[in-house]
Design a protein around this motif. Structure first.
Motif, PDB file in Angstrom:
ATOM      1  N   ASN A  26       0.807  -1.230   0.186  1.00  0.00           N
ATOM      2  CA  ASN A  26       0.079   0.056  -0.005  1.00  0.00           C
ATOM      3  C   ASN A  26       0.790   1.151  -0.013  1.00  0.00           C
ATOM      4  O   ASN A  26       2.023   1.333   0.564  1.00  0.00           O
ATOM      5  N   TYR A  27       0.614   2.255  -0.830  1.00  0.00           N
ATOM      6  CA  TYR A  27       1.243   3.479  -0.537  1.00  0.00           C
ATOM      7  C   TYR A  27       0.793   4.505   0.435  1.00  0.00           C
ATOM      8  O   TYR A  27      -0.387   4.316   0.864  1.00  0.00           O
ATOM      9  N   THR A  28       1.665   5.349   0.575  1.00  0.00           N
ATOM     10  CA  THR A  28       1.413   5.882   1.951  1.00  0.00           C
ATOM     11  C   THR A  28       1.703   7.563   1.755  1.00  0.00           C
ATOM     12  O   THR A  28       2.235   7.875   0.609  1.00  0.00           O
ATOM     13  N   GLU A  29       1.341   8.468   2.454  1.00  0.00           N
ATOM     14  CA  GLU A  29       1.906   9.740   2.232  1.00  0.00           C
ATOM     15  C   GLU A  29       3.179   9.990   2.174  1.00  0.00           C
ATOM     16  O   GLU A  29       3.626  10.844   1.354  1.00  0.00           O
ATOM     17  N   GLN A  30       4.332   9.319   2.476  1.00  0.00           N
ATOM     18  CA  GLN A  30       5.741   9.443   2.051  1.00  0.00           C
ATOM     19  C   GLN A  30       5.734   9.086   0.695  1.00  0.00           C
ATOM     20  O   GLN A  30       6.875   9.475   0.279  1.00  0.00           O
ATOM     21  N   ASP A  31       4.998   8.362  -0.068  1.00  0.00           N
ATOM     22  CA  ASP A  31       5.205   7.926  -1.305  1.00  0.00           C
ATOM     23  C   ASP A  31       4.657   9.247  -2.307  1.00  0.00           C
ATOM     24  O   ASP A  31       5.037   8.882  -3.596  1.00  0.00           O
ATOM     25  N   ILE A  32       3.981  10.122  -1.954  1.00  0.00           N
ATOM     26  CA  ILE A  32       3.463  11.121  -2.953  1.00  0.00           C
ATOM     27  C   ILE A  32       4.169  11.565  -3.836  1.00  0.00           C
ATOM     28  O   ILE A  32       3.765  11.580  -5.180  1.00  0.00           O
ATOM     29  N   GLU A  33       5.334  12.113  -3.624  1.00  0.00           N
ATOM     30  CA  GLU A  33       6.106  12.855  -4.595  1.00  0.00           C
ATOM     31  C   GLU A  33       6.564  11.769  -5.578  1.00  0.00           C
ATOM     32  O   GLU A  33       6.690  12.019  -6.667  1.00  0.00           O
ATOM     33  N   ALA A  34       7.103  10.483  -5.192  1.00  0.00           N
ATOM     34  CA  ALA A  34       7.623   9.631  -6.064  1.00  0.00           C
ATOM     35  C   ALA A  34       6.307   9.235  -7.051  1.00  0.00           C
ATOM     36  O   ALA A  34       6.562   8.699  -8.155  1.00  0.00           O
ATOM     37  N   LEU A  35       5.072   9.110  -6.470  1.00  0.00           N
ATOM     38  CA  LEU A  35       4.025   8.707  -7.002  1.00  0.00           C
ATOM     39  C   LEU A  35       3.754   9.674  -8.258  1.00  0.00           C
ATOM     40  O   LEU A  35       3.193   9.478  -9.504  1.00  0.00           O
ATOM     41  N   ALA A  67      -6.442   0.086   1.643  1.00  0.00           N
ATOM     42  CA  ALA A  67      -6.251  -1.202   1.140  1.00  0.00           C
ATOM     43  C   ALA A  67      -6.075  -1.281  -0.459  1.00  0.00           C
ATOM     44  O   ALA A  67      -5.497  -2.105  -1.084  1.00  0.00           O
ATOM     45  N   GLY A  68      -6.763  -0.466  -1.244  1.00  0.00           N
ATOM     46  CA  GLY A  68      -6.822  -0.329  -2.710  1.00  0.00           C
ATOM     47  C   GLY A  68      -5.858   0.394  -3.101  1.00  0.00           C
ATOM     48  O   GLY A  68      -5.968   0.593  -4.425  1.00  0.00           O
ATOM     49  N   ALA A  69      -5.009   1.334  -2.565  1.00  0.00           N
ATOM     50  CA  ALA A  69      -3.843   2.146  -2.989  1.00  0.00           C
ATOM     51  C   ALA A  69      -2.577   1.311  -2.888  1.00  0.00           C
ATOM     52  O   ALA A  69      -2.044   1.397  -1.992  1.00  0.00           O
ATOM     53  N   LEU A  70      -2.076   0.693  -4.060  1.00  0.00           N
ATOM     54  CA  LEU A  70      -1.058  -0.013  -4.092  1.00  0.00           C
ATOM     55  C   LEU A  70      -0.100   0.658  -5.009  1.00  0.00           C
ATOM     56  O   LEU A  70      -0.282   1.390  -5.983  1.00  0.00           O
ATOM     57  N   CYS A  71       1.255   0.268  -4.621  1.00  0.00           N
ATOM     58  CA  CYS A  71       2.380   0.847  -5.469  1.00  0.00           C
ATOM     59  C   CYS A  71       3.552  -0.423  -5.456  1.00  0.00           C
ATOM     60  O   CYS A  71       3.320  -1.383  -4.813  1.00  0.00           O
ATOM     61  N   ALA A  72       4.364  -0.361  -6.711  1.00  0.00           N
ATOM     62  CA  ALA A  72       5.373  -1.555  -6.719  1.00  0.00           C
ATOM     63  C   ALA A  72       6.623  -0.855  -6.731  1.00  0.00           C
ATOM     64  O   ALA A  72       6.759   0.233  -7.123  1.00  0.00           O
ATOM     65  N   GLU A  73       7.553  -1.514  -6.006  1.00  0.00           N
ATOM     66  CA  GLU A  73       9.020  -1.228  -5.839  1.00  0.00           C
ATOM     67  C   GLU A  73       9.761  -2.382  -6.524  1.00  0.00           C
ATOM     68  O   GLU A  73       9.650  -3.568  -6.189  1.00  0.00           O
ATOM     69  N   VAL A  74      10.666  -1.912  -7.229  1.00  0.00           N
ATOM     70  CA  VAL A  74      11.778  -2.567  -7.835  1.00  0.00           C
ATOM     71  C   VAL A  74      13.205  -2.647  -7.286  1.00  0.00           C
ATOM     72  O   VAL A  74      13.540  -1.586  -7.535  1.00  0.00           O
ATOM     73  N   ASP A  75      13.703  -3.534  -6.587  1.00  0.00           N
ATOM     74  CA  ASP A  75      15.054  -3.121  -5.814  1.00  0.00           C
ATOM     75  C   ASP A  75      15.033  -2.055  -5.038  1.00  0.00           C
ATOM     76  O   ASP A  75      16.091  -1.220  -5.102  1.00  0.00           O
TER      77      ASP A  75
END
Length: 230
Positions: A26-35, A67-75
């Protein structure tokens, strides 16, 4: 599983035969700029920047349906996102627009009592394409459908090959051609590969010149509903 439960999955994807670690969460507020950066990479000018996700929209996703806000990280690098919401859906009434359904992306229309997980947006950074991230994120959404006991996942798929031939064939004939291998469409083809099935062509779905503003409404039905007596 409750709406506030945290989703997290780890697996591997391959780039030129070499494994890379994929984490979907799940993405969070800390991910907003990257999103927002991912949106910028996916939709460069002349695509209007006001149509990228903005901070308030992303905060609303996190607050209304975390729960429906998803993000993907690679390495360890954020490279994709999938935003969903829950809505009631009547297969006998398929016509709607993206803005109407999603509250212009703010998901104020999210209804936890609904039966359908609706795809608001899916984005993958160009640098991470070819790794199968879109398919992996949709698989995560299917898992969410099952965990929440919903009937289906639903979303409008773009038809980017249709705009060029709109004066030659109807949108329904275009889709039929794709389904029978007479034409290829990158988005419809991708969604078919991900297990989605067509329901109906929807006109005036989104301001999208390549698709002549049409979309193909496609679903993935929960195969385990019979185990729940539904």
């Amino acid at each position: 599983m409750s709406e506030t439960a945290i989703y997290e999955k780890s697996c591997y994807v391959f780039r030129d035969g070499h494994p890379e670690h994929l984490r979907i969460r799940n993405y969070t507020e800390q991910d907003i700029e990257a999103l927002i950066d991912i949106q910028r990479e996916c939709f460069p000018p002349p695509y209007p920047s006001e149509l990228w996700w903005n901070r308030e929209q992303l905060l609303q996703h996190i607050e209304r349906f975390p729960a429906g806000a998803l993000c993907a990280e690679v390495d360890g690098r954020l490279v994709g996102s999938l935003t969903t919401m829950i809505t009631p859906f009547d297969p006998a009434h398929t016509e709607h627009g993206w803005a109407e359904m999603t509250d212009n992306g703010y998901i104020g229309t999210h209804d936890a009592a609904g039966d359908t997980l609706y795809v608001v947006d899916i984005s993958v950074s160009p640098a991470a394409r070819g790794l199968g991230l879109g398919k992996q994120m949709l698989q995560s959404a299917y898992e969410l459908v099952i965990a929440l006991g919903l009937t289906r996942l639903l979303g409008g798929g773009r038809m980017p090959g249709y705009g060029a031939v709109q004066h030659e064939v109807t949108p329904e004939r275009y889709v039929d051609d794709v389904l029978h291998g007479r034409r290829r469409d990158p988005v419809i083809g991708f969604l078919l590969h991900c297990g989605r099935t067509p329901l109906a062509v929807v006109p005036d779905y989104l301001d999208d010149e390549e698709s002549a503003n049409h979309a193909l409404l496609m679903e993935w039905r929960n195969p385990l509903l019979s185990l729940r007596g539904r």
